[in-house]
Design an enzyme around this catalytic site. Structure first.
Site, PDB file in Angstrom:
ATOM      1  N   GLY A  71      10.368  33.669 -75.558  1.00  0.00           N
ATOM      2  CA  GLY A  71       9.342  33.763 -76.587  1.00  0.00           C
ATOM      3  C   GLY A  71       8.129  34.559 -76.135  1.00  0.00           C
ATOM      4  N   ARG A  72       7.125  34.560 -76.980  1.00  0.00           N
ATOM      5  CA  ARG A  72       5.939  35.378 -76.774  1.00  0.00           C
ATOM      6  C   ARG A  72       4.735  34.495 -76.465  1.00  0.00           C
ATOM      7  NH1 ARG A  72       6.730  40.012 -81.399  1.00  0.00           N
ATOM      8  NH2 ARG A  72       4.622  40.587 -80.736  1.00  0.00           N
ATOM      9  N   TYR A  75      -0.459  29.200 -78.111  1.00  0.00           N
ATOM     10  CA  TYR A  75      -1.593  28.362 -77.719  1.00  0.00           C
ATOM     11  C   TYR A  75      -1.128  26.931 -77.509  1.00  0.00           C
ATOM     12  CZ  TYR A  75      -5.701  25.398 -78.687  1.00  0.00           C
ATOM     13  OH  TYR A  75      -6.671  24.444 -78.646  1.00  0.00           O
ATOM     14  N   SER A 153       5.953  25.516 -82.340  1.00  0.00           N
ATOM     15  CA  SER A 153       6.437  26.655 -81.557  1.00  0.00           C
ATOM     16  C   SER A 153       7.406  26.145 -80.499  1.00  0.00           C
ATOM     17  CB  SER A 153       5.265  27.376 -80.884  1.00  0.00           C
ATOM     18  OG  SER A 153       4.339  27.837 -81.844  1.00  0.00           O
ATOM     19  N   CYS A 184       3.419  33.891 -81.190  1.00  0.00           N
ATOM     20  CA  CYS A 184       4.838  34.223 -81.408  1.00  0.00           C
ATOM     21  C   CYS A 184       5.002  35.529 -82.185  1.00  0.00           C
ATOM     22  CB  CYS A 184       5.571  33.082 -82.109  1.00  0.00           C
ATOM     23  SG  CYS A 184       5.424  31.507 -81.252  1.00  0.00           S
TER      24      CYS A 184
END
Length: 219
Positions: A71-72, A75, A153, A184
């Site tokens: 994933g990216r 927070y 997330s 994301c």
């Protein structure tokens, strides 16, 4: 199949939690344990996964930690419940064979969806056919969505066939969460909390108990 060992770490710095995760990964691998289910909460921090792209974090002025999960950037903060299944993927479970990652992710996300149903919400896991009104062509499709808003997330890593990292579920509203980044790969406006969706104060203890029970049933 409630054979995972449950731990609640409470509020814990991300770096310390990552070290504890790594220690549990080694323990699960060395002792061939089924695994652990960990709940915790972090002070505000942004983590950047392996797929993070330039521009994902553009004006966040807090701590940033590079991690090995998929994933990216996303927070973590006090408004969330963070869930870390430290799971031995070499053990066969109902719904998946040994050493299967995608079926594990689906079971994990579907457990969150099941708990959302108890709040009158229809969630859907990220790799489904449902699409957000936001542009998803260049974004991370994992996680749990309600309509076109993202409530959880999800990003995991695997080492020695032990899964770690996990999910961050937005429980209460925090206007400063997700500012200065594209979580994301999406604009921050895509993120939503359980409190916003229900219009009611969230009993965090009740949510944790529901999710704990469901995850211990299915993981």
């Amino acid at each position: 199949m409630a054979d995972l060992i449950f731990q609640d770490w409470g509020l814990i710095n991300y770096d310390e939690a990552l070290k504890k995760q790594n220690d549990l990964v080694e323990k699960v691998h060395t002792e061939d344990l089924p695994g652990f289910l960990v709940f915790c909460t972090h002070p505000p921090v942004v983590t950047v996964g392996r797929a993070t792209q330039a521009g994902d974090v553009f004006s966040w002025n807090g701590p940033v930690v590079e991690v090995t999960r998929g994933g990216r950037a996303t927070y973590h903060g006090p408004s969330q419940l963070v869930v870390y299944p430290i799971l031995n993927l070499a053990h066969v479970r109902k719904g998946r064979k040994d050493r299967e990652i995608n079926p594990y992710l689906k079971v994990f996300e579907d457990a969150i969806v099941d708990v959302l149903k108890t709040y009158g919400l229809t969630g859907i896991e990220g790799r489904s056919s449902a699409k957000s009104s936001f542009n998803r062509a260049d974004a991370d499709d994992t996680g749990v969505w309600v309509n076109d808003l993202k409530i959880a997330s999800v990003g995991v890593g695997v080492r020695k066939w032990v899964a770690f990292h996990g999910a961050a579920i937005n429980l209460t509203f925090d206007e400063k969460a997700f500012l200065g980044l594209r979580p994301c790969g999406f604009p921050s406006e895509v993120m939503v909390s359980l409190e916003q969706l229900t219009g009611a104060k969230v009993d965090v203890g009740e949510f944790k108990e529901k999710l704990k029970r469901r995850l211990l049933e299915v993981l």
